[in-house]
Enzyme design. Structure first.
Site, PDB file in Angstrom:
ATOM      1  N   ASN A  15       0.842  -1.189   0.000  1.00  0.00           N
ATOM      2  CA  ASN A  15       0.000   0.000   0.000  1.00  0.00           C
ATOM      3  C   ASN A  15       0.881   1.244   0.000  1.00  0.00           C
ATOM      4  O   ASN A  15       1.568   1.534   0.984  1.00  0.00           O
ATOM      5  CB  ASN A  15      -0.912  -0.034   1.240  1.00  0.00           C
ATOM      6  CG  ASN A  15      -1.916   1.098   1.259  1.00  0.00           C
ATOM      7  OD1 ASN A  15      -1.573   2.248   1.056  1.00  0.00           O
ATOM      8  ND2 ASN A  15      -3.171   0.759   1.526  1.00  0.00           N
ATOM      9  N   GLY A  17       0.081   4.335   0.182  1.00  0.00           N
ATOM     10  CA  GLY A  17      -0.325   5.312   1.177  1.00  0.00           C
ATOM     11  C   GLY A  17       0.269   5.012   2.544  1.00  0.00           C
ATOM     12  O   GLY A  17       0.758   5.908   3.244  1.00  0.00           O
ATOM     13  N   ASP A  74      -1.442  -3.562  10.429  1.00  0.00           N
ATOM     14  CA  ASP A  74      -2.753  -4.071  10.055  1.00  0.00           C
ATOM     15  C   ASP A  74      -3.760  -3.108  10.643  1.00  0.00           C
ATOM     16  O   ASP A  74      -3.711  -2.802  11.843  1.00  0.00           O
ATOM     17  CB  ASP A  74      -2.996  -5.491  10.557  1.00  0.00           C
ATOM     18  CG  ASP A  74      -4.156  -6.142   9.808  1.00  0.00           C
ATOM     19  OD1 ASP A  74      -4.044  -6.268   8.566  1.00  0.00           O
ATOM     20  OD2 ASP A  74      -5.170  -6.495  10.431  1.00  0.00           O
ATOM     21  N   PHE A 163      -6.481   7.991   1.796  1.00  0.00           N
ATOM     22  CA  PHE A 163      -6.796   6.788   1.037  1.00  0.00           C
ATOM     23  C   PHE A 163      -7.814   5.969   1.815  1.00  0.00           C
ATOM     24  O   PHE A 163      -8.162   6.294   2.953  1.00  0.00           O
ATOM     25  CB  PHE A 163      -5.536   5.971   0.738  1.00  0.00           C
ATOM     26  CG  PHE A 163      -4.779   5.519   1.970  1.00  0.00           C
ATOM     27  CD1 PHE A 163      -4.979   4.264   2.515  1.00  0.00           C
ATOM     28  CD2 PHE A 163      -3.856   6.358   2.578  1.00  0.00           C
ATOM     29  CE1 PHE A 163      -4.296   3.846   3.645  1.00  0.00           C
ATOM     30  CE2 PHE A 163      -3.147   5.953   3.705  1.00  0.00           C
ATOM     31  CZ  PHE A 163      -3.376   4.690   4.243  1.00  0.00           C
ATOM     32  N   ASP A 166     -10.956   7.187   4.315  1.00  0.00           N
ATOM     33  CA  ASP A 166     -10.704   8.503   4.905  1.00  0.00           C
ATOM     34  C   ASP A 166     -11.814   9.534   4.632  1.00  0.00           C
ATOM     35  O   ASP A 166     -12.157  10.316   5.522  1.00  0.00           O
ATOM     36  CB  ASP A 166      -9.372   9.067   4.408  1.00  0.00           C
ATOM     37  CG  ASP A 166      -8.177   8.416   5.099  1.00  0.00           C
ATOM     38  OD1 ASP A 166      -8.387   7.602   6.024  1.00  0.00           O
ATOM     39  OD2 ASP A 166      -7.029   8.718   4.707  1.00  0.00           O
ATOM     40  N   HIS A 199      -4.901   6.932  13.683  1.00  0.00           N
ATOM     41  CA  HIS A 199      -4.660   5.650  14.344  1.00  0.00           C
ATOM     42  C   HIS A 199      -3.231   5.169  14.122  1.00  0.00           C
ATOM     43  O   HIS A 199      -2.572   4.682  15.040  1.00  0.00           O
ATOM     44  CB  HIS A 199      -5.660   4.612  13.858  1.00  0.00           C
ATOM     45  CG  HIS A 199      -5.793   4.542  12.358  1.00  0.00           C
ATOM     46  ND1 HIS A 199      -6.046   5.639  11.569  1.00  0.00           N
ATOM     47  CD2 HIS A 199      -5.687   3.501  11.494  1.00  0.00           C
ATOM     48  CE1 HIS A 199      -6.109   5.279  10.296  1.00  0.00           C
ATOM     49  NE2 HIS A 199      -5.885   3.993  10.218  1.00  0.00           N
TER      50      HIS A 199
END
Length: 215
Positions: A15, A17, A74, A163, A166, A199
């Site tokens: 990923n 992002g 994760d 991404f 969001d 997060h």
């Protein structure tokens, strides 16, 4: 808690992002980050029932493939009215039959489920983004760092930054979604800064303070 003293690690993600966010966060510590995606390595199947399980699976596979310390993330969106779903299956909800990812579809599916439950008031649309970082050393030692960002699901989507989900996530204490924030606003954090917003930034803050502080 083991200190991280290496100058290089591999990030277990394809990923772009996530890679960009981790590189921004770890930059001040002088650690070089490459990803399994950049190395052309596959990611293992994620069969765990928790974020911790899946994070460890990915980090362990990356460490074994490269011989380097490996960091994995994760993460997912947990919606209260949906019993915590999509949760660990957050990316799966965006996966089309051909394997491509369509997060516009995923956001729409979440909204349809909320509408079906009559969840229209903000108090009925609570949720949180959750991220768990797993750091695995070549000797198999592992550490975990969990960050959560509570907020409310909005509709329609707002903003084109970030991404994933969001654009429909409004973090507590803010008037703009993650999709309306710049990268620096969403996940920006530097050593010594008291608060982190996203997060992933909150999980990284724990990693930095517990494993990188004073290095």
């Amino acid at each position: 808690m083991r200190r991280f003293r290496d100058r290089q690690l591999v990030l277990a993600t394809h990923n772009a992002g996530k890679l960009a966010e981790i590189r921004d966060l770890i930059g001040p510590f002088g650690i070089e980050v490459t990803s399994v995606g950049e190395l052309g390595l596959p990611e293992p199947e994620e069969t765990g029932e928790t974020f911790e399980d899946n994070a460890h699976t990915k980090a362990l596979a990356a460490m074994r493939a490269t011989g380097l310390p490996a960091l994995s993330d994760d993460s997912g969106l947990c919606v209260d009215a949906l019993g915590g779903k999509p949760g660990v299956h957050t990316a799966d909800w965006a996966t089309r039959p051909d394997g491509s990812r369509d997060f516009a579809m995923a956001m729409r599916n979440v909204e349809e489920l909320l509408q079906a439950k009559g969840a229209v008031a903000p108090a009925q649309r609570r949720g949180a983004f959750v991220a768990v970082l797993s750091l695995v050393w070549p000797d198999g030692h592992v550490e975990y760092f969990r960050g959560e960002a509570p907020g409310t699901l909005v509709w329609p989507p707002r903003g084109t930054n970030g991404f994933g989900y969001d654009p429909v996530f409004l973090p507590d204490g803010h008037e703009r979604t993650f999709g309306e924030m710049s990268a620096a606003e969403k996940h920006g954090w530097t050593p010594g800064q008291a608060q982190a917003l996203s997060h992933r930034a909150r999980a990284f803050k724990l990693f930095a303070e517990q494993c990188l502080a004073g290095e």
